[in-house]
Design an enzyme around this catalytic site. Structure first.
Site, mmCIF file in Angstrom:
data_model
loop_
_atom_site.group_PDB
_atom_site.id
_atom_site.type_symbol
_atom_site.label_atom_id
_atom_site.label_comp_id
_atom_site.label_asym_id
_atom_site.label_seq_id
_atom_site.Cartn_x
_atom_site.Cartn_y
_atom_site.Cartn_z
ATOM 1 N N HIS A 27 0.839 -1.201 0.000
ATOM 2 C CA HIS A 27 0.000 0.000 0.000
ATOM 3 C C HIS A 27 0.876 1.254 0.000
ATOM 4 O O HIS A 27 0.681 2.171 -0.793
ATOM 5 C CB HIS A 27 -0.906 0.020 1.246
ATOM 6 C CG HIS A 27 -2.182 -0.747 1.095
ATOM 7 N ND1 HIS A 27 -2.227 -2.113 1.131
ATOM 8 C CD2 HIS A 27 -3.462 -0.333 0.908
ATOM 9 C CE1 HIS A 27 -3.490 -2.508 0.981
ATOM 10 N NE2 HIS A 27 -4.256 -1.445 0.840
ATOM 11 N N LYS A 49 -9.827 -9.604 6.626
ATOM 12 C CA LYS A 49 -10.524 -10.126 7.793
ATOM 13 C C LYS A 49 -10.555 -9.068 8.885
ATOM 14 O O LYS A 49 -9.665 -8.215 8.964
ATOM 15 C CB LYS A 49 -9.850 -11.393 8.309
ATOM 16 C CG LYS A 49 -8.489 -11.147 8.943
ATOM 17 C CD LYS A 49 -8.142 -12.219 9.929
ATOM 18 C CE LYS A 49 -6.742 -12.013 10.505
ATOM 19 N NZ LYS A 49 -6.763 -11.320 11.798
#
Lengths: 286, 199
Positions: free
Chosen positions: B37, B106
């Site tokens: 990222h 998650k």
């Protein structure tokens, strides 16, 4: 004879067992959680967990891609042993290739990844000396999702057992869905800052079906487990009954002026494996 | 409802999804964690072109175990999701700059992310944490890798998925956030838990 070669072989065997199978107490608790769960999304999560464990075991593949950082507990009995640290390092490098494990260990600041799970102070080995006629090794690979939710508080003595309960509850609420619930909660009380943290992790070595030998502590474990399972965080934090599979508490005497309390959070994939190496070189996996 | 979708995803594909819907995803899926990222956002800020097209794609918070068979050929061993909340501070800008339509992970993400998802038409899909072998089955095949120098967990692995799932819609493209909603309920339950503990 217990040679470095034997210790290395045991290290590979332990890491393979730990990363591809679950201890029987954890598996039984997950199955029970699945039976008891009545919300469909929570049941679906537990089904995926159980199916995954089953396929991983049958194919000798890691249950979770986060095969953790290699932590070990070594209990040295009245036996000859060589350079245990060197042998375990070599075992970790071999297991990383063979199982395979994910190379997780990186330099904490540069984030450089050597690719073999070995670096300064990693694998980390906790040593204890015993009077037993063998060498015992426990492999305890620890994932980051749960470890990142662990916490320490230096309470003041007047906060007492209420303060301990409060801190455990707050830590589990704050962790929420992050540590892959249903989790196992290790609590360390007393000692000093570092001892409380160590005890919290060592508490996770005890099966969740086995209560503390002292009734007062055993009662605290049960009380905490029941209360935490009222929170409704549920499997993978999608809501449901099963937030924790177990709570284990360990303690040490501490300074009259302090009350350290530590929580070590373990994910549902609560992996560990142990063995004894006997003086004749026989490796007995436990 | 249950949906079988294929990447690249359109705005319509994701806008119809409701909280709790089940999705099975096929097509290209890109893994990206903290380092990827940061790296991709840095490259975009510097005005550089990245060699992968993320528009309409699905990004998976995952650091898989991958076994190299030979140059350019990998076996996917295990590939469960990592904790998405670590990317909370990076994701709004990532969604805005890359145009991804689905984030898979998650544990859910915060309100800052669900606001960005509503603004740019993106959804959050949750997969069972730790279920790495089931995930690897659905992800099927590794097609390539970008940023391999970041190491196995942090590299961007390009997967060719075939009915990867079941994925649970945890944040909709309208900004509804299952995890934020549930936190409210947990707060109420906490009152009862405290009573039980006598605190």
């Amino acid at each position: 004879m217990i040679t470095e070669e034997k210790i290395k072989e045991a290290t590979v065997g332990l890491l393979q067992r730990a990363s591809t199978t679950l201890p029987s107490d954890i598996l039984a608790a997950l199955k029970e959680a699945y039976e008891k769960e009545d919300s469909p999304p929570a049941k679906m999560q537990l089904k995926a967990i159980l199916d995954n464990v089953d396929i991983a075991g049958k194919n000798t593949k890691p249950i979770c891609q986060d095969t953790g950082v290699p932590l070990f507990y070594v209990k040295i009995g009245k036996v000859y042993y060589g350079d245990i640290g060197k042998a375990i390092n070599e075992g970790v490098m071999e297991a990383t290739k063979k199982v395979p494990l994910r190379p997780n260990a990186v330099h904490p600041l540069s984030r450089k990844n050597p690719g073999n799970n070995v670096g300064r102070n990693m694998p980390y080995i906790n040593y204890k000396v015993t009077g037993e006629p063998w060498l015992e090794i426990i492999a305890f690979p620890k994932g980051a999702g749960s470890e990142n939710m662990s916490a320490l508080a230096m309470l003041v003595p007047s906060q007492g057992v209420k303060g301990v309960k409060e801190f455990v509850l707050n830590t589990v609420v704050k962790a929420g869905s992050n540590p892959c619930p249903p989790t196992v909660i290790g609590v360390g009380v007393g000692g000093s800052a570092d001892i409380a943290m160590k005890l919290a992790k060592e508490a996770l070595l005890r099966p969740i079906t086995q209560r503390h030998e002292e009734p007062e502590i055993a009662k605290l474990e049960t009380e905490l487990k029941d209360a935490l399972n009222m929170l409704g965080i549920g499997p993978m934090g999608l809501g449901g009954r099963a937030t924790v599979l177990g709570v284990n508490v360990e303690y040490a005497y501490c300074h009259t002026a302090s009350l350290p309390v530590a929580v070590n959070v373990q994910c549902w994939a609560a992996r560990k494996s142990s063995c004894r190496i006997h003086p004749d070189g026989k490796i007995e996996y436990l | 409802m249950e949906y079988h979708l294929k990447t690249p995803l359109s705005a319509e594909d994701v806008k119809k999804l409701k909280l709790g819907d089940i999705v099975y995803l096929s097509g290209k899926i890109y893994t990206a964690r903290d380092e990827a990222h940061m790296h991709i956002l840095h490259e975009i800020k510097e005005g550089k072109k990245i060699p992968i097209e993320l528009k309409g794609m699905a990004v998976y918070h995952c650091g898989p175990i991958v076994k190299k068979i030979k140059e350019g050929v990998w076996e996917l061993v295990a590939a469960g999701p990592t904790t998405s909340s670590r990317m909370n501070s990076l994701e709004p800008e990532f969604i805005e700059k890359t145009g991804v339509r689905a984030i898979i992970g998650k544990g859910g993400m915060n309100k800052g992310v669900s606001d960005a998802m509503a603004k740019h038409g993106c959804v959050y899909l949750a997969f069972t944490g730790g279920a790495a072998i089931l995930a690897a089955k659905g992800l099927n095949k590794v097609e390539g890798v970008y940023l391999e120098e970041l190491g196995m967990p942090e590299a961007v692995w390009i997967m060719n998925a075939e009915n990867f799932g079941p994925l649970v819609v945890g944040i909709t493209a309208h900004g509804e956030n299952m995890f934020v909603n549930l936190a409210e309920e947990i707060k109420k339950n906490e009152v009862e838990a405290r009573k039980k503990l006598g605190i």
